[in-house]
Design an enzyme around this catalytic site. Structure first.
Site, PDB file in Angstrom:
ATOM      1  N   SER A 149       8.609  -4.270 -11.573  1.00  0.00           N
ATOM      2  CA  SER A 149       9.454  -3.537 -12.523  1.00  0.00           C
ATOM      3  C   SER A 149      10.913  -3.629 -12.075  1.00  0.00           C
ATOM      4  O   SER A 149      11.188  -3.946 -10.910  1.00  0.00           O
ATOM      5  CB  SER A 149       9.020  -2.063 -12.572  1.00  0.00           C
ATOM      6  OG  SER A 149       9.187  -1.452 -11.302  1.00  0.00           O
TER       7      SER A 149
ATOM      8  N   ALA B   8       6.043   1.767  -3.051  1.00  0.00           N
ATOM      9  CA  ALA B   8       6.804   3.003  -2.847  1.00  0.00           C
ATOM     10  C   ALA B   8       7.434   3.070  -1.459  1.00  0.00           C
ATOM     11  O   ALA B   8       8.448   3.770  -1.269  1.00  0.00           O
ATOM     12  CB  ALA B   8       5.894   4.206  -3.078  1.00  0.00           C
TER      13      ALA B   8
ATOM     14  N   TYR C  42       3.700  -2.103 -15.129  1.00  0.00           N
ATOM     15  CA  TYR C  42       3.424  -3.189 -14.175  1.00  0.00           C
ATOM     16  C   TYR C  42       2.695  -4.387 -14.776  1.00  0.00           C
ATOM     17  O   TYR C  42       2.491  -5.384 -14.067  1.00  0.00           O
ATOM     18  CB  TYR C  42       2.637  -2.634 -12.975  1.00  0.00           C
ATOM     19  CG  TYR C  42       3.400  -1.564 -12.223  1.00  0.00           C
ATOM     20  CD1 TYR C  42       4.608  -1.873 -11.590  1.00  0.00           C
ATOM     21  CD2 TYR C  42       2.941  -0.249 -12.168  1.00  0.00           C
ATOM     22  CE1 TYR C  42       5.334  -0.896 -10.916  1.00  0.00           C
ATOM     23  CE2 TYR C  42       3.655   0.735 -11.492  1.00  0.00           C
ATOM     24  CZ  TYR C  42       4.845   0.402 -10.867  1.00  0.00           C
ATOM     25  OH  TYR C  42       5.569   1.364 -10.197  1.00  0.00           O
TER      26      TYR C  42
ATOM     27  N   ARG D 204      14.685   2.621 -13.637  1.00  0.00           N
ATOM     28  CA  ARG D 204      13.676   3.682 -13.539  1.00  0.00           C
ATOM     29  C   ARG D 204      14.277   4.937 -12.865  1.00  0.00           C
ATOM     30  O   ARG D 204      15.479   5.099 -12.834  1.00  0.00           O
ATOM     31  CB  ARG D 204      12.449   3.122 -12.810  1.00  0.00           C
ATOM     32  CG  ARG D 204      11.862   1.903 -13.550  1.00  0.00           C
ATOM     33  CD  ARG D 204      10.613   1.386 -12.885  1.00  0.00           C
ATOM     34  NE  ARG D 204       9.550   2.385 -12.896  1.00  0.00           N
ATOM     35  CZ  ARG D 204       8.482   2.337 -12.101  1.00  0.00           C
ATOM     36  NH1 ARG D 204       8.344   1.349 -11.240  1.00  0.00           N
ATOM     37  NH2 ARG D 204       7.570   3.276 -12.172  1.00  0.00           N
TER      38      ARG D 204
ATOM     39  N   ASN E 171       6.665  -7.044  -1.440  1.00  0.00           N
ATOM     40  CA  ASN E 171       6.771  -5.941  -2.398  1.00  0.00           C
ATOM     41  C   ASN E 171       6.206  -4.736  -1.659  1.00  0.00           C
ATOM     42  O   ASN E 171       4.988  -4.584  -1.553  1.00  0.00           O
ATOM     43  CB  ASN E 171       5.979  -6.215  -3.675  1.00  0.00           C
ATOM     44  CG  ASN E 171       6.138  -5.077  -4.681  1.00  0.00           C
ATOM     45  OD1 ASN E 171       6.720  -4.034  -4.367  1.00  0.00           O
ATOM     46  ND2 ASN E 171       5.622  -5.274  -5.883  1.00  0.00           N
TER      47      ASN E 171
ATOM     48  N   ARG F 189      -3.336  -0.115 -13.196  1.00  0.00           N
ATOM     49  CA  ARG F 189      -2.342   0.898 -12.886  1.00  0.00           C
ATOM     50  C   ARG F 189      -1.143   0.786 -13.838  1.00  0.00           C
ATOM     51  O   ARG F 189      -0.495  -0.259 -13.886  1.00  0.00           O
ATOM     52  CB  ARG F 189      -1.870   0.652 -11.454  1.00  0.00           C
ATOM     53  CG  ARG F 189      -0.689   1.430 -11.032  1.00  0.00           C
ATOM     54  CD  ARG F 189      -0.102   0.890  -9.734  1.00  0.00           C
ATOM     55  NE  ARG F 189       0.955   1.762  -9.301  1.00  0.00           N
ATOM     56  CZ  ARG F 189       1.936   1.404  -8.487  1.00  0.00           C
ATOM     57  NH1 ARG F 189       1.970   0.199  -7.984  1.00  0.00           N
ATOM     58  NH2 ARG F 189       2.870   2.265  -8.164  1.00  0.00           N
TER      59      ARG F 189
ATOM     60  N   HIS G 128      10.026  -6.904  -6.786  1.00  0.00           N
ATOM     61  CA  HIS G 128       9.414  -5.804  -7.535  1.00  0.00           C
ATOM     62  C   HIS G 128       9.026  -6.309  -8.914  1.00  0.00           C
ATOM     63  O   HIS G 128       9.781  -7.065  -9.535  1.00  0.00           O
ATOM     64  CB  HIS G 128      10.384  -4.627  -7.681  1.00  0.00           C
ATOM     65  CG  HIS G 128      10.773  -4.060  -6.357  1.00  0.00           C
ATOM     66  ND1 HIS G 128       9.951  -3.248  -5.634  1.00  0.00           N
ATOM     67  CD2 HIS G 128      11.885  -4.242  -5.607  1.00  0.00           C
ATOM     68  CE1 HIS G 128      10.525  -2.941  -4.497  1.00  0.00           C
ATOM     69  NE2 HIS G 128      11.709  -3.536  -4.445  1.00  0.00           N
TER      70      HIS G 128
ATOM     71  N   GLU H 249      12.775  -9.558  -1.011  1.00  0.00           N
ATOM     72  CA  GLU H 249      12.145  -8.352  -1.552  1.00  0.00           C
ATOM     73  C   GLU H 249      11.890  -8.569  -3.042  1.00  0.00           C
ATOM     74  O   GLU H 249      12.777  -9.049  -3.750  1.00  0.00           O
ATOM     75  CB  GLU H 249      13.116  -7.177  -1.354  1.00  0.00           C
ATOM     76  CG  GLU H 249      12.670  -5.895  -2.016  1.00  0.00           C
ATOM     77  CD  GLU H 249      13.702  -4.770  -1.867  1.00  0.00           C
ATOM     78  OE1 GLU H 249      14.761  -4.971  -1.226  1.00  0.00           O
ATOM     79  OE2 GLU H 249      13.448  -3.692  -2.425  1.00  0.00           O
TER      80      GLU H 249
ATOM     81  N   PRO I  77       1.513  -0.316  -0.930  1.00  0.00           N
ATOM     82  CA  PRO I  77       0.546   0.635  -1.482  1.00  0.00           C
ATOM     83  C   PRO I  77       0.429   0.591  -3.003  1.00  0.00           C
ATOM     84  O   PRO I  77       1.419   0.400  -3.707  1.00  0.00           O
ATOM     85  CB  PRO I  77       1.083   2.005  -1.025  1.00  0.00           C
ATOM     86  CG  PRO I  77       2.517   1.772  -0.707  1.00  0.00           C
ATOM     87  CD  PRO I  77       2.620   0.353  -0.227  1.00  0.00           C
ATOM     88  N   ASN I  78      -0.796   0.786  -3.445  1.00  0.00           N
ATOM     89  CA  ASN I  78      -1.165   0.893  -4.862  1.00  0.00           C
ATOM     90  C   ASN I  78      -1.128  -0.434  -5.624  1.00  0.00           C
ATOM     91  O   ASN I  78      -1.541  -0.493  -6.779  1.00  0.00           O
ATOM     92  CB  ASN I  78      -0.298   1.941  -5.595  1.00  0.00           C
ATOM     93  CG  ASN I  78      -0.434   3.308  -4.970  1.00  0.00           C
ATOM     94  OD1 ASN I  78      -1.548   3.798  -4.794  1.00  0.00           O
ATOM     95  ND2 ASN I  78       0.675   3.934  -4.613  1.00  0.00           N
TER      96      ASN I  78
HETATM   97  C1  DQA Z   1       7.250  -1.479  -7.342  1.00  0.00           C
HETATM   98  C2  DQA Z   1       8.306  -0.420  -7.677  1.00  0.00           C
HETATM   99  C3  DQA Z   1       8.148   0.797  -6.779  1.00  0.00           C
HETATM  100  O1  DQA Z   1       9.110   1.781  -7.118  1.00  0.00           O
HETATM  101  C4  DQA Z   1       6.764   1.408  -6.974  1.00  0.00           C
HETATM  102  O2  DQA Z   1       6.591   2.502  -6.091  1.00  0.00           O
HETATM  103  C5  DQA Z   1       5.683   0.410  -6.815  1.00  0.00           C
HETATM  104  C6  DQA Z   1       5.846  -0.908  -7.407  1.00  0.00           C
HETATM  105  C7  DQA Z   1       7.310  -2.680  -8.314  1.00  0.00           C
HETATM  106  O3  DQA Z   1       6.765  -3.713  -7.979  1.00  0.00           O
HETATM  107  O4  DQA Z   1       7.871  -2.562  -9.406  1.00  0.00           O
HETATM  108  O5  DQA Z   1       4.612   0.707  -6.294  1.00  0.00           O
HETATM  109  O6  DQA Z   1       7.499  -1.972  -6.033  1.00  0.00           O
END
Ligand code: DQA
Length: 156
Positions: free
Chosen positions: A109, A84, A30, A114, A81, A25, A107, A105, A17-18
């Site tokens: 960030s 959330a 990011y 964080r 990825n 964003r 990410h 996995e 998501p997102n």
């Molecule tokens: C994320 C880190 C997650 O905590 C966050 O909710 C994301 C992006 C990252 O790629 O850094 O949506 O997965």
């Protein structure tokens, strides 16, 4: 060598998501690279590695579960990825455990620098490993590590 080692190795890349909003964003967290740009970089890297990569993004947990199920019998690895859902989704973790396909996995960030709620991943215990904190490069490093792992398994 197992017979599947002779066909083109196929990897499913899943974005949660997102991540469709990358580029707009929270660029301070990011970066400015869009999801389309990340997918293009992954396709280029896939061609260098002589593999196929199929990139899928969804904002919906059930669709991500379905995408993981569809990898069964088709893909040799999953690069994910989960956004959330990393921190909340037992359903995604169970889907990955069910298909039992080597998973990395990633990410953008560094989730450990964080908020506390980002420090726990439901995915990590069912993944080979995790790459976090290198921006879009996390995906490329993750793809390289995943393909290396699969080729080593095939050779062994
Ligand atoms: C994320 C880190 C997650 O905590 C966050 O909710 C994301 C992006 C990252 O790629 O850094 O949506 O997965």
């Amino acid at each position: 060598m197992r017979p599947e080692a002779f066909s083109t190795l196929s990897i499913l890349v899943l974005h949660g998501p997102n991540l469709n909003l990358l580029g707009q964003r929270e660029p301070g967290v990011y970066g400015n690279t869009t999801l389309d740009e990340i997918d293009s970089l992954l396709i280029q890297e896939a061609s260098k590695l002589d593999i196929k990569a199929l990139c899928v993004q969804s904002n919906h947990e059930g669709e991500l579960v379905d995408a993981i199920h569809s990898a069964w019998g088709r893909d040799r690895g999953i690069l994910i990825n989960a956004g959330a859902y990393t921190h909340t989704s037992i359903a995604l973790r169970d889907a990955l455990a069910a298909v039992n396909i080597p998973t990395v996995e990633v990410h953008l960030s560094n989730i450990y620098r964080r908020e506390n709620f980002r420090h726990h991943s439901y995915i990590a215990p069912v993944a080979i490993g995790q790459i976090s904190g290198f921006g879009s490069e996390s995906y490329l490093l993750g793809l390289q590590a995943l393909v290396h792992y699969i080729r080593q398994q095939d050779a062994g």
